[in-house]
Write a protein that holds these residues in place. Structure first.
Motif, PDB file in Angstrom:
ATOM      1  N   THR A 289       0.861  -1.168   0.000  1.00 26.95           N
ATOM      2  CA  THR A 289       0.000   0.000   0.000  1.00 26.95           C
ATOM      3  C   THR A 289       0.901   1.223   0.000  1.00 26.95           C
ATOM      4  OG1 THR A 289      -1.646  -1.221   1.275  1.00 26.95           O
ATOM      5  CG2 THR A 289      -1.892   1.178   1.189  1.00 26.95           C
ATOM      6  N   LEU A 290       0.718   2.094  -0.965  1.00 27.97           N
ATOM      7  CA  LEU A 290       1.530   3.304  -1.087  1.00 27.97           C
ATOM      8  C   LEU A 290       0.780   4.499  -0.508  1.00 27.97           C
ATOM      9  CD1 LEU A 290       2.844   2.726  -4.703  1.00 27.97           C
ATOM     10  CD2 LEU A 290       3.996   2.219  -2.545  1.00 27.97           C
TER      11      LEU A 290
ATOM     12  N   THR B  76      -2.652   6.182  -1.309  1.00 28.36           N
ATOM     13  CA  THR B  76      -2.846   6.540  -2.712  1.00 28.36           C
ATOM     14  C   THR B  76      -3.215   5.334  -3.571  1.00 28.36           C
ATOM     15  OG1 THR B  76      -0.484   6.326  -3.188  1.00 28.36           O
ATOM     16  CG2 THR B  76      -1.307   8.532  -2.603  1.00 28.36           C
ATOM     17  N   ARG B  77      -2.634   4.154  -3.280  1.00 32.11           N
ATOM     18  CA  ARG B  77      -3.007   2.956  -4.043  1.00 32.11           C
ATOM     19  C   ARG B  77      -2.435   1.706  -3.391  1.00 32.11           C
ATOM     20  NH1 ARG B  77       0.934   1.198  -8.273  1.00 32.11           N
ATOM     21  NH2 ARG B  77       2.750   2.523  -8.015  1.00 32.11           N
ATOM     22  N   ARG B  78      -2.994   0.577  -3.801  1.00 36.78           N
ATOM     23  CA  ARG B  78      -2.531  -0.740  -3.357  1.00 36.78           C
ATOM     24  C   ARG B  78      -2.229  -1.573  -4.590  1.00 36.78           C
ATOM     25  NH1 ARG B  78      -5.218  -2.615   1.962  1.00 36.78           N
ATOM     26  NH2 ARG B  78      -5.943  -0.644   2.806  1.00 36.78           N
ATOM     27  N   HIS B  79      -1.220  -2.410  -4.478  1.00 39.81           N
ATOM     28  CA  HIS B  79      -0.963  -3.336  -5.581  1.00 39.81           C
ATOM     29  C   HIS B  79      -0.251  -4.582  -5.062  1.00 39.81           C
ATOM     30  CE1 HIS B  79       2.702  -0.831  -5.551  1.00 39.81           C
ATOM     31  NE2 HIS B  79       3.314  -1.897  -5.952  1.00 39.81           N
ATOM     32  N   PRO B  80      -0.483  -5.717  -5.734  1.00 41.60           N
ATOM     33  CA  PRO B  80       0.197  -6.947  -5.333  1.00 41.60           C
ATOM     34  C   PRO B  80       1.657  -6.910  -5.752  1.00 41.60           C
ATOM     35  CG  PRO B  80      -1.170  -7.341  -7.259  1.00 41.60           C
ATOM     36  CD  PRO B  80      -1.409  -5.924  -6.835  1.00 41.60           C
ATOM     37  N   ARG B  81       2.490  -7.522  -4.945  1.00 44.05           N
ATOM     38  CA  ARG B  81       3.918  -7.677  -5.253  1.00 44.05           C
ATOM     39  C   ARG B  81       4.172  -9.181  -5.255  1.00 44.05           C
ATOM     40  NH1 ARG B  81       6.388  -3.868  -7.414  1.00 44.05           N
ATOM     41  NH2 ARG B  81       8.260  -3.898  -6.165  1.00 44.05           N
ATOM     42  N   GLU B  82       4.101  -9.766  -6.444  1.00 47.61           N
ATOM     43  CA  GLU B  82       4.207 -11.212  -6.595  1.00 47.61           C
ATOM     44  C   GLU B  82       5.649 -11.679  -6.529  1.00 47.61           C
ATOM     45  OE1 GLU B  82       2.108 -11.991 -10.229  1.00 47.61           O
ATOM     46  OE2 GLU B  82       0.176 -11.492  -9.326  1.00 47.61           O
ATOM     47  N   SER B  83       5.818 -12.976  -6.375  1.00 49.26           N
ATOM     48  CA  SER B  83       7.147 -13.572  -6.355  1.00 49.26           C
ATOM     49  C   SER B  83       7.946 -13.077  -7.561  1.00 49.26           C
ATOM     50  CB  SER B  83       7.012 -15.096  -6.391  1.00 49.26           C
ATOM     51  OG  SER B  83       8.270 -15.696  -6.319  1.00 49.26           O
ATOM     52  N   GLY B  84       9.155 -12.582  -7.297  1.00 54.10           N
ATOM     53  CA  GLY B  84       9.997 -12.012  -8.344  1.00 54.10           C
ATOM     54  C   GLY B  84       9.974 -10.497  -8.399  1.00 54.10           C
ATOM     55  N   ALA B  85       9.004  -9.874  -7.735  1.00 52.69           N
ATOM     56  CA  ALA B  85       8.929  -8.402  -7.726  1.00 52.69           C
ATOM     57  C   ALA B  85      10.130  -7.840  -6.965  1.00 52.69           C
ATOM     58  CB  ALA B  85       7.634  -7.936  -7.073  1.00 52.69           C
TER      59      ALA B  85
ATOM     60  N   GLN C 203       3.253   0.462   3.200  1.00 51.83           N
ATOM     61  CA  GLN C 203       3.007  -0.629   4.132  1.00 51.83           C
ATOM     62  C   GLN C 203       3.097  -1.895   3.299  1.00 51.83           C
ATOM     63  OE1 GLN C 203      -1.017  -1.225   5.710  1.00 51.83           O
ATOM     64  NE2 GLN C 203      -0.086  -1.657   7.706  1.00 51.83           N
ATOM     65  N   LEU C 204       3.776  -2.886   3.825  1.00 52.72           N
ATOM     66  CA  LEU C 204       3.965  -4.134   3.107  1.00 52.72           C
ATOM     67  C   LEU C 204       3.407  -5.249   3.977  1.00 52.72           C
ATOM     68  CD1 LEU C 204       5.355  -4.955   0.437  1.00 52.72           C
ATOM     69  CD2 LEU C 204       7.418  -5.389   1.761  1.00 52.72           C
ATOM     70  N   GLY C 205       2.684  -6.188   3.373  1.00 54.68           N
ATOM     71  CA  GLY C 205       2.155  -7.283   4.165  1.00 54.68           C
ATOM     72  C   GLY C 205       1.584  -8.404   3.325  1.00 54.68           C
ATOM     73  N   ASN C 206       1.305  -9.497   4.011  1.00 54.23           N
ATOM     74  CA  ASN C 206       0.686 -10.664   3.398  1.00 54.23           C
ATOM     75  C   ASN C 206      -0.811 -10.555   3.666  1.00 54.23           C
ATOM     76  OD1 ASN C 206       0.232 -13.144   2.234  1.00 54.23           O
ATOM     77  ND2 ASN C 206       1.403 -14.321   3.733  1.00 54.23           N
ATOM     78  N   PRO C 207      -1.640 -10.445   2.631  1.00 54.08           N
ATOM     79  CA  PRO C 207      -3.078 -10.269   2.850  1.00 54.08           C
ATOM     80  C   PRO C 207      -3.669 -11.357   3.749  1.00 54.08           C
ATOM     81  CG  PRO C 207      -2.537  -9.998   0.537  1.00 54.08           C
ATOM     82  CD  PRO C 207      -1.299 -10.513   1.217  1.00 54.08           C
TER      83      PRO C 207
END
Length: 189
Positions: A119-120, A133-142, A155-159
């Protein structure tokens, strides 16, 4: 950020795996090249080093993938003997997240396993708080890199609805013993 060059021949470094040793050498090289180079070049080198590191399936031992049911777990993998950076694996169970924060130092991270949600935020000086401002997934390899400051609040987390844990690799521009206290600039959202 201190940019002095460190000779590999005299560098007393012990780490968790050959992949972490290689990552340390690449960060050393990025720091040495950063002297007099554009700042973007350093960030690009860190991102590329992270991308190569997470491509090695033997990078982490099983004990470095252990989680904590109460909160995300941080495993220190390597600490530069000259206190320029520290490398850690973070293990996130579903529903675990960092607090909303900016960074007091440069940092880079890569997702090794699972999917994290980032979440930014932007800093609202008038309100003295971070505004989503926005949320986006950060998948394996990001892979991501940011400089210090409130220009990259997140903020970084596991949903909570994730099917499994997530694992990420982080590099911070601090001494190893400061990784828990000198990285995050905690902010109200």
């Amino acid at each position: 950020m201190r940019l002095e060059h460190v000779s590999r021949a005299t560098r007393p470094f012990s780490s968790a795996s050959p992949a972490i040793d290689r990552l340390c050498r690449e960060i050393d090289d990025a720091l040495a090249a950063a002297h007099g180079a554009p700042r973007a070049s350093f960030g690009q080198r860190v991102r590329l080093a992270l991308q190569r590191a997470i491509g090695d399936p033997g990078m982490l031992r099983p004990d470095q993938r252990v989680s904590n049911p109460q909160r995300y777990c941080r495993h220190l993998l390597a600490a530069d003997p000259f206190d320029r950076y520290a490398i850690a694996a973070l293990v996130w169970e579903p529903g675990q997240a960092s607090p909303v924060h900016g960074h007091r130092t440069w940092c880079g991270y890569a997702v090794i396993e699972g999917t994290l949600e980032e979440t930014l935020y932007r800093w609202d000086a008038a309100e003295h708080r971070a505004v989503e401002t926005r949320r986006h997934p950060r998948e394996s390899g990001a892979v991501s890199f940011v400089d210090a400051g409130r220009g990259a609040i997140h903020q970084l987390g596991n949903p909570a609805d994730a099917a499994a844990r997530a694992v990420s690799l982080h590099i911070y521009g601090v001494a190893g013993e400061q990784i828990a206290t000198h990285v995050n600039d905690l902010l109200a959202a």
